[in-house]
Structures are given as structure tokens and as C-alpha cells.
Design a protein around this motif. Structure first.
Motif, mmCIF file in Angstrom:
data_model
loop_
_atom_site.group_PDB
_atom_site.id
_atom_site.type_symbol
_atom_site.label_atom_id
_atom_site.label_comp_id
_atom_site.label_asym_id
_atom_site.label_seq_id
_atom_site.Cartn_x
_atom_site.Cartn_y
_atom_site.Cartn_z
ATOM 1 N N ASP A 126 0.881 -1.180 0.000
ATOM 2 C CA ASP A 126 0.000 0.000 0.000
ATOM 3 C C ASP A 126 0.916 1.226 0.000
ATOM 4 O OD1 ASP A 126 -1.956 1.907 0.362
ATOM 5 O OD2 ASP A 126 -2.188 1.519 2.506
ATOM 6 N N TRP A 127 0.807 2.069 -1.037
ATOM 7 C CA TRP A 127 1.685 3.213 -1.129
ATOM 8 C C TRP A 127 0.929 4.421 -1.671
ATOM 9 C CZ3 TRP A 127 2.345 5.401 -5.966
ATOM 10 C CH2 TRP A 127 2.023 4.607 -7.074
ATOM 11 N N GLY A 128 1.509 5.579 -1.470
ATOM 12 C CA GLY A 128 0.924 6.805 -2.009
ATOM 13 C C GLY A 128 1.867 7.973 -1.782
ATOM 14 N N TYR A 129 1.804 8.956 -2.672
ATOM 15 C CA TYR A 129 2.600 10.170 -2.496
ATOM 16 C C TYR A 129 1.959 11.059 -1.441
ATOM 17 C CZ TYR A 129 5.267 8.992 -6.667
ATOM 18 O OH TYR A 129 6.092 8.366 -7.572
ATOM 19 N N GLN A 130 2.767 11.830 -0.742
ATOM 20 C CA GLN A 130 2.243 12.755 0.247
ATOM 21 C C GLN A 130 2.839 14.133 0.020
ATOM 22 O OE1 GLN A 130 3.953 10.468 3.731
ATOM 23 N NE2 GLN A 130 4.559 12.520 4.380
ATOM 24 N N GLU A 134 5.404 15.415 -5.558
ATOM 25 C CA GLU A 134 5.441 13.957 -5.519
ATOM 26 C C GLU A 134 6.847 13.462 -5.191
ATOM 27 O OE1 GLU A 134 3.702 12.195 -9.002
ATOM 28 O OE2 GLU A 134 1.981 13.533 -8.961
#
Length: 503
Positions: A126-130, A134
Motif C-alpha cells: 500500500d503506497w501513495g505520495y504525500q 510527488e
């Protein structure tokens, strides 16, 4: 007991003592080997396999990063930097207006990393930019203190024609900040996420061991962080492998219009120059060899036993990276004294900042102020003291006469400066601070103190201001905290005097 028996007893005793000594030596060697393996195992390891896509101006990259939670905190995620994504949108670029025009003379074009997949220990993560840009990637992963995880990243890296830190030019492909690197943790167990700077390092990442492989047509020459090797792979293709241990950053640069030149220092360190500017290589290598020889006499062996000097455009000027210096064509062709001073500064950075490292934003002066002063001190090694004083005064006196708004000091957080203010305050005024320190404590004690400071951080430990004070005190037998504090905060008092010349 007769004479022959006594002789036999003595012989047996000698043999037993020898065996015990030999056993102790073997045990020490084995213990040292295990200790070295343990140190290597504690460091993060990054492996990069790259597919060269010339027509698409891109690379396909498979990256494995083995990350160890060396903190006292349990983590539910790891945050990674991807500086290449600063190029994805113009609003994220770290350049001021004049440097932006230099970086993109034909207009801005987006580039950066297109992430395909992320796995943690072989399982899709599970990943995502914050954040607004980016450049920070959060990957979910439960890690107790001391535990490790292997992260796999699959992505395309799109390069555009520019003079930024990453991109293409007429002579080279420049790769800097092109891989995912873990952010460091602060004292509270939170990941340090710094705003990007164009005038100093900002990525706060622990040291890692690196290995990268890329196959290129045999008309290309490659330079990078660490040691490069090439082997024939098919017709007209070379497989390049680059390895570096215990490095805070990693870069590559390759081009097909280069000529390669080599030199060697007194200690056997290898220097390479890749350029197509006739006569520039001899000039650059001559200065670099002397600067490395002088630094080695002051601080010990060059941290990485090879140093590459590469012709590679970069908007604000030259750029230093671990074991690799990027010098634009105009710097190589330009004034010889300016080129020499740039190279001296960058050689000093191989010790302070790129090997022994402080926090690159909150404590930037512990690298750049020291290295700016060392660029003058290395000149003094090659010339007379008068030449040192002339260069120092030409470089810093104007900065001492300027009033800087906002109460910025040599030790201020780098994010508070403009590029010009950083040059004036941290580098120029910072160099004056170390000149005053040298005047007060003596040249040899200052060098001895800086060597101790370097040795404190050469194993990857993050250096602090108190480490510098402790190193200076231990080398000189004095107490320098108050003196140093007065100067780094009050060097602006020069403005109230009329200082025309520093003695």
C-alpha cells in the motif's frame, strides 16, 4: 629431571605459548571480520538495474532497497524521497526565476518518475505520495526496531533536455536524485521531510551501499559514484557496473562525445576527467590531484578512492556529488583561478558533507562553511600565505559589508535563504568565521580539530555543532564553544566596522 628432559619441557612451553598467541590472532581476525559484516549488514543496501531507452529519452529501472529500522521506534510506514519528481510540474521546481531560465532555456518540459509497482518483502504494498509535490512516497510496512524489509520499485524515469540536476544535454545524460531513498528519522521517530533547495543538499537520508548496472552502446563513457567497471555484452554494447559503499547519495552521468583522461595522486587515488573541451582536462586534473594530495595530508585518505570530473551542464553552475564533480562547459573554459577554487571546494566536500555528514538543511554550515574555508586553505598549501590572504579577502570582504535582512546567521536553516543570501552568509561569512578561528587557535590546531571532526562522522554518524566543538577542544586543549558561538552569530558586526582587509 635431567638436562634433556628440561630442554623438552621448555620446548613444549614455547610451542604452547606460540599456539596460544596464534589462536588469539585468529580469534581477533575472525571477530574483526564479523564486526565488519555486522556494520555492512546494518547499512541499507540499494541495487539498481536499468534499461536504456535512448529513443524515448527514458530509463526503465528496477530498484531493490533493503531497509533496516535502526531506531528505537516501531514503524507503520517508511517514507522515501524521489527528487526526480520535482520535474513533474513547474510549480515544484526548486529554482528561482533566473536559474529556472538557465535550467530550461527552451522552456519547461515535465520529466520524472512514473511508478509502476511497489512491493515490500515480495508482497504488493500500500503506497501513495504525500505533500503537494510527488517527491515523498509513503509505503505501508510494519517494522519493529532492528527489523529489515526489502522494498522493490519498478518505474520509468523520463528525462528532458535541460540543464537541471537530472536530464539530457548535448554531451551527457545526467542522473542525480533518480532513485528512491529512505528519509532519516528525527529524535522523535518522525521522518525528516525537507523542502527542496537548488543551492545546497536537502535530502536527509542515511548512508547506503549501492550497486547499479546499465548496458550502453560502446560509444558511451560513464562516470558515477564509486568504482565503475565495464564488460562486453553483445556486439557494440558494454555492461557497466558501478558500486559504492557507505554513501549518502549516488549519481551517474554518461555521454558519447567524451574523451577520457586519467591521473593518479601520490597515494594512488584514481582521478578521471570526461570532457570534449580541449585542454580543460589537464587543467582540471592538475588542480584536483593537488587538492586531493593536500586533503589527504590533512584529513587522511580520500573517502572514495576514485574521483570523476565530468563535463555536465547544471543551471546554477557546478555540482558536486559523492566521488563525482559535474562542471559545465563554461566553467571548464573559464577563468583558471575560478575553476581551481571550485574544484578545491568540491574536493573538500568529499570529506565534509558527502562522507562525514551533518543535517543538510538545519546544519548546512557544518559542510559548506567548512568547505568554503578549506578552498582557501588548500590554495595556501600550494602558494604563499599572501596568496591565501588575497583570495580570502577578494572572496569574503564584500559579504562582510552587506546587511542581510531577517537576522539570518551562518547557522540558520538553509531553507530560510535565497540562493544569493546563502552564498553570502553561509559560505562567505562562514569562511570568515573559520579564518577568525584559525587566527585565534592556530592553523595546525584548526586542521587537527577538523580532522577529528571528520573522523567522528566517517562511519556514517550524523555530525552536530557540539561534535565540532568537542573536536576543536580535543585537538587544541582549549575551550572554543563561546568563541565559535560569538562569531557565527555576530559576524555581522563587521558591517559596523570598516573592514577593508582581513589579516
Amino acid at each position: 629431571m635431567n638436562k634433556q628432559q628440561r630442554r623438552m619441557v621448555r620446548l613444549i612451553a614455547i610451542v604452547l605459548v606460540a599456539l596460544m598467541a596464534f589462536s588469539a590472532i585468529i580469534s581477533a581476525v575472525i571477530s574483526l571480520a564479523y564486526a565488519e559484516e555486522a556494520i555492512a549488514a546494518e547499512r541499507n543496501r540499494c541495487t539498481l538495474t536499468m534499461e536504456y531507452l535512448e529513443d524515448e529519452q527514458a530509463l526503465r529501472i528496477s530498484q531493490r532497497l533493503v531497509y533496516t529500522n535502526d531506531s528505537d521506534f516501531s514503524l507503520d510506514r517508511v517514507v522515501f524521497y524521489m527528487p526526480a519528481n520535482l520535474l513533474r510540474r513547474q510549480s515544484a521546481l526548486p529554482y528561482e526565476e533566473d536559474a529556472l531560465l538557465q535550467a530550461f532555456p527552451a522552456g519547461y518540459l515535465p520529466g520524472g518518475a512514473d511508478l509502476i509497482n511497489v512491493r515490500a518483502d515480495g508482497v504488493t504494498a500500500d503506497w501513495g505520495y504525500q505533500g503537494d509535490s510527488e517527491i515523498y512516497l509513503r509505503v505501508a510496512c510494519a517494522l519493529a526496531p532492528g527489523e529489515s524489509c526489502a522494498f522493490d520499485f519498478e518505474y520509468y524515469l523520463l528525462l528532458t533536455e535541460n540543464a537541471a540536476f537530472l536530464g539530457l544535454s548535448d554531451t551527457a545524460w545526467r542522473l542525480s536524485g533518480f532513485y528512491f531513498s529512505p528519509a532519516s528519522l528525527d529524535e522523535g521517530g518522525e521522518f525528516i521531510l525537507n523542502a527542496a533547495q537548488s543551492y545546497t543538499r536537502y535530502v536527509d537520508s542515511p548512508a547506503m551501499d549501492f550497486e547499479a548496472q546499465i548496458a550502453l552502446p560502446d560509444v558511451y563513457l560513464l562516470a558515477g559514484t564509486g568504482a565503475e567497471e565495464s564488460a562486453v555484452q553483445g556486439e557494440h554494447t558494454l555492461l557497466w557496473t558501478v558500486r559504492a559503499e557507505n554513501a549518502f547519495d549516488f549519481s551517474l552521468c554518461f555521454g558519447k562525445r567524451f574523451r577520457e583522461y586519467r591521473a593518479e595522486t601520490e597515494s594512488g587515488a584514481q582521478l578521471r576527467a570526461l570532457t570534449n573541451v580541449r585542454g580543460a582536462a589537464d587543467k582540471a586534473l592538475s588542480v584536483a590531484v593537488q587538492a586531493v594530495d593536500d586533503c589527504e595530508s590533512m584529513f587522511g585518505p580520500l573517502p572514495f578512492r576514485q574521483l570523476d570530473i565530468v563535463q555536465a551542464g547544471y543551471a546554477p553552475g557546478a555540482l558536486s556529488q559523492t566521488a563525482c564533480l559535474w562542471l559545465p562547459e563554461d566553467v571548464l573554459r573559464g577563468d583558471g583561478d575560478a575553476l581551481a577554487q571550485t574544484i578545491r571546494f568540491f574536493v573538500a566536500q568529499q570529506y565534509f558533507g558527502l562522507c562525514a555528514s551533518a543535517r543538510p538543511v538545519s546544519d548546512a554550515w557544518l559542510s559548506d562553511s567548512i568547505c568554503e574555508y578549506l578552498s582557501y586553505l588548500l590554495l595556501e598549501e600550494d602558494a604563499e600565505h599572501d596568496a591565501y590572504l588575497a583570495a580570502l579577502n577578494a572572496g569574503v570582504v564584500d559579504a562582510l559589508q552587506m546587511t542581510i535582512p531577517g537576522g539570518l546567521t551562518v547557522t540558520s536553516d538553509a531553507s530560510l535563504f535565497t540562493a544569493k543570501e546563502y552564498e553570502i552568509v553561509v559560505k562567505d561569512r562562514g569562511a570568515a568565521v573559520f579564518h577568525e578561528l584559525r587566527t585565534a587557535m592556530g592553523r595546525e590546531d584548526l586542521i587537527a580539530g577538523l580532522r577529528r571532526f571528520y573522523e567522528m562522522g566517517s562511519d556514517g554518524a550524523v555530525l552536530t555543532e557540539m561534535d565540532l566543538v568537542d573536536a576543536l577542544d580535543a585537538a587544541s586543549g582549549g575551550h572554543w564553544e563561546k568563541f565559535l558561538t560569538d562569531w557565527v552569530f555576530n559576524i555581522g558586526n563587521y558591517v559596523k566596522q570598516t573592514i577593508d582587509w582581513l589579516d
